[in-house]
Design a protein around this motif. Structure first.
Motif, PDB file in Angstrom:
ATOM      1  N   ALA A 108       0.838  -1.203   0.000  1.00 34.77           N
ATOM      2  CA  ALA A 108       0.000   0.000   0.000  1.00 34.77           C
ATOM      3  C   ALA A 108       0.872   1.250   0.000  1.00 34.77           C
ATOM      4  N   THR A 109       0.325   2.351  -0.460  1.00 35.55           N
ATOM      5  CA  THR A 109       1.065   3.605  -0.450  1.00 35.55           C
ATOM      6  C   THR A 109       1.105   4.169   0.959  1.00 35.55           C
ATOM      7  N   ALA A 129      10.345  22.642  -4.601  1.00 32.06           N
ATOM      8  CA  ALA A 129      11.391  21.676  -4.256  1.00 32.06           C
ATOM      9  C   ALA A 129      10.850  20.266  -4.126  1.00 32.06           C
ATOM     10  N   LEU A 130       9.555  20.136  -3.805  1.00 32.02           N
ATOM     11  CA  LEU A 130       8.968  18.824  -3.563  1.00 32.02           C
ATOM     12  C   LEU A 130       8.276  18.222  -4.787  1.00 32.02           C
ATOM     13  N   VAL A 131       8.287  18.943  -5.905  1.00 27.55           N
ATOM     14  CA  VAL A 131       7.632  18.445  -7.119  1.00 27.55           C
ATOM     15  C   VAL A 131       8.128  17.051  -7.520  1.00 27.55           C
ATOM     16  N   PRO A 132       9.443  16.769  -7.483  1.00 29.83           N
ATOM     17  CA  PRO A 132       9.889  15.419  -7.872  1.00 29.83           C
ATOM     18  C   PRO A 132       9.306  14.324  -6.984  1.00 29.83           C
ATOM     19  N   LEU A 133       9.133  14.605  -5.690  1.00 30.00           N
ATOM     20  CA  LEU A 133       8.566  13.606  -4.796  1.00 30.00           C
ATOM     21  C   LEU A 133       7.083  13.379  -5.100  1.00 30.00           C
ATOM     22  N   ASP A 136       6.664  11.208  -7.852  1.00 30.49           N
ATOM     23  CA  ASP A 136       7.050   9.842  -7.493  1.00 30.49           C
ATOM     24  C   ASP A 136       6.048   9.185  -6.556  1.00 30.49           C
ATOM     25  N   GLY A 137       4.903   9.859  -6.324  1.00 29.14           N
ATOM     26  CA  GLY A 137       3.835   9.234  -5.558  1.00 29.14           C
ATOM     27  C   GLY A 137       3.640   9.737  -4.147  1.00 29.14           C
ATOM     28  N   VAL A 138       4.481  10.655  -3.670  1.00 30.74           N
ATOM     29  CA  VAL A 138       4.303  11.193  -2.319  1.00 30.74           C
ATOM     30  C   VAL A 138       3.066  12.092  -2.297  1.00 30.74           C
ATOM     31  N   PRO A 302       7.534   6.554   5.967  1.00 23.08           N
ATOM     32  CA  PRO A 302       8.770   6.768   5.211  1.00 23.08           C
ATOM     33  C   PRO A 302       8.737   8.003   4.326  1.00 23.08           C
ATOM     34  N   ASP A 303       7.544   8.421   3.891  1.00 26.63           N
ATOM     35  CA  ASP A 303       7.464   9.608   3.043  1.00 26.63           C
ATOM     36  C   ASP A 303       7.763  10.887   3.813  1.00 26.63           C
ATOM     37  N   VAL A 304       7.524  10.884   5.120  1.00 26.24           N
ATOM     38  CA  VAL A 304       7.917  12.042   5.935  1.00 26.24           C
ATOM     39  C   VAL A 304       9.433  12.215   5.880  1.00 26.24           C
ATOM     40  N   LEU A 305      10.143  11.129   5.960  1.00 28.48           N
ATOM     41  CA  LEU A 305      11.604  11.190   5.897  1.00 28.48           C
ATOM     42  C   LEU A 305      12.069  11.638   4.513  1.00 28.48           C
ATOM     43  N   ARG A 306      11.371  11.209   3.473  1.00 32.12           N
ATOM     44  CA  ARG A 306      11.733  11.639   2.117  1.00 32.12           C
ATOM     45  C   ARG A 306      11.532  13.137   1.942  1.00 32.12           C
ATOM     46  N   VAL A 307      10.407  13.649   2.440  1.00 32.86           N
ATOM     47  CA  VAL A 307      10.144  15.093   2.351  1.00 32.86           C
ATOM     48  C   VAL A 307      11.158  15.862   3.185  1.00 32.86           C
ATOM     49  N   ARG A 308      11.413  15.392   4.394  1.00 31.04           N
ATOM     50  CA  ARG A 308      12.389  16.069   5.259  1.00 31.04           C
ATOM     51  C   ARG A 308      13.761  16.154   4.597  1.00 31.04           C
ATOM     52  N   ASP A 309      14.241  15.028   4.074  1.00 31.91           N
ATOM     53  CA  ASP A 309      15.573  15.008   3.477  1.00 31.91           C
ATOM     54  C   ASP A 309      15.629  15.846   2.207  1.00 31.91           C
ATOM     55  N   ARG A 310      14.547  15.836   1.433  1.00 31.43           N
ATOM     56  CA  ARG A 310      14.511  16.644   0.211  1.00 31.43           C
ATOM     57  C   ARG A 310      14.558  18.132   0.542  1.00 31.43           C
TER      58      ARG A 310
END
Length: 318
Positions: A108-109, A129-133, A136-138, A302-310
């Motif tokens: 699941a997403t 800045a978050l457009v690529p995420l 990618d489904g975020v 995990p998407d919170v971590l992706r947004v934070r790092d981005r």
């Protein structure tokens, strides 16, 4: 001993050893709500994690208390405290519910990332800045607002990440410096020319007394700080236009309403095109540090971590 299984329609089977038993057909959703409140420490914080309203969470806990015949939480001024029976119940159901959640989440997403911050920064820096995420489904759920209300909402569990110009007090919320925002004294070319032609052009503060001031708050916090840190003087002028939005301030200054002090991120494009003019270029312009704050427990998504790092990566070039 025969192993117990937990299906989607019923609670764990009664246990031996004298422990208080659950009703034989306790609703699984009620148990999930109970565990979320138990782990978060309040009805309010559990609600967004469950995708429910706070009154719904309260009602579900009351129903489970009626079914078990036992009080689960002691209500406190801020949050709740589990009763001894609640600790026992959590010990019985946490493992099976977590295992079931893992099975349900497989493939699941991730849940949406709840992000908040100043509206202008969100539009100019953060969302691009978050457009690529996003591609990618975020999933993002974005809220704009002032620092203190947003941080209070984060403490209540509403936001995963908040960008703020103030470091949160205490140690409950983890924060890291994200970037330094530079503030600039700007006006339209027409007013810049008038300042240059003013009889006291060599005294910028004096020359600006003849120019209307545009600001986003009646107490002029940004402009006062600029005067104090750059000129070493107390600002005595009053605003000609006050509008509680920096985009509106930018629009008014660009249209020729007067001068203001604005973040570089907001007005750089206007300076590059000549629509605005930099009235002063100090060696050390005032800086405002932006902080990235993360809610405790938000890293389970995990998407919170992706947004934070981005954001931390993108902020290096802000």
């Amino acid at each position: 001993m025969e192993k117990q299984t937990l299906t989607a329609g019923e609670a764990p089977a009664p246990t031996a050893g004298g422990r208080q038993q659950l009703p034989p057909h306790a609703d699984l959703n009620l148990l999930r709500t109970f565990l979320a409140v138990y782990r978060s420490g309040s009805f309010t914080a559990a609600a967004p994690r469950l995708g429910l309203s706070q009154p719904t969470v309260t009602a579900q806990i009351r129903t489970l208390e009626q079914q078990t015949g036992r009080e689960l939480f002691t209500r406190l001024p801020r949050g709740v405290e589990p009763t001894p029976y609640a600790h026992e119940l959590a010990g019985q159901i946490a493992g099976p519910l977590d295992a079931l959640a893992t099975l349900e989440d497989a493939g699941a997403t991730a849940a949406p990332v709840h992000l908040a911050g100043p509206s202008e920064l969100l539009c100019v820096r953060v969302l691009p800045a978050l457009v690529p995420l996003v591609a990618d489904g975020v999933q993002l759920r974005v809220t704009q607002g002032l620092p203190e209300p947003l941080l209070e909402e984060m403490r209540a569990g509403r936001h995963d990440l908040v960008i703020t110009t103030r470091r949160p007090r205490g140690r409950a919320l983890e924060s890291v410096p994200l970037a330094d925002e530079e503030y600039l004294l700007v006006a339209s070319p027409v007013w810049a020319d008038r300042v240059d032609e003013h009889a006291q052009a060599d005294d910028l503060c004096a020359a600006l007394r003849a120019v209307p001031m545009v600001t986003y708050a009646e107490d002029l916090p940004i402009v006062r700080r600029y005067w104090r840190s750059v000129f070493g003087k107390q600002l005595t002028a009053r605003a000609a236009v006050t509008v509680p939005n920096l985009y509106a301030v930018l629009s008014a200054v660009n249209a020729g309403a007067g001068y203001s002090v604005l973040p570089r991120s907001l007005c750089q494009e206007y300076l590059d095109s000549g629509r605005l003019v930099l009235l002063h270029d100090p060696e050390e312009p005032p800086l405002n540090t932006l902080f990235l704050v993360q809610r405790p427990g938000a890293d389970t998504n995990p998407d919170v971590l992706r947004v934070r790092d981005r954001l931390r990566q993108a902020a290096r070039s802000w």
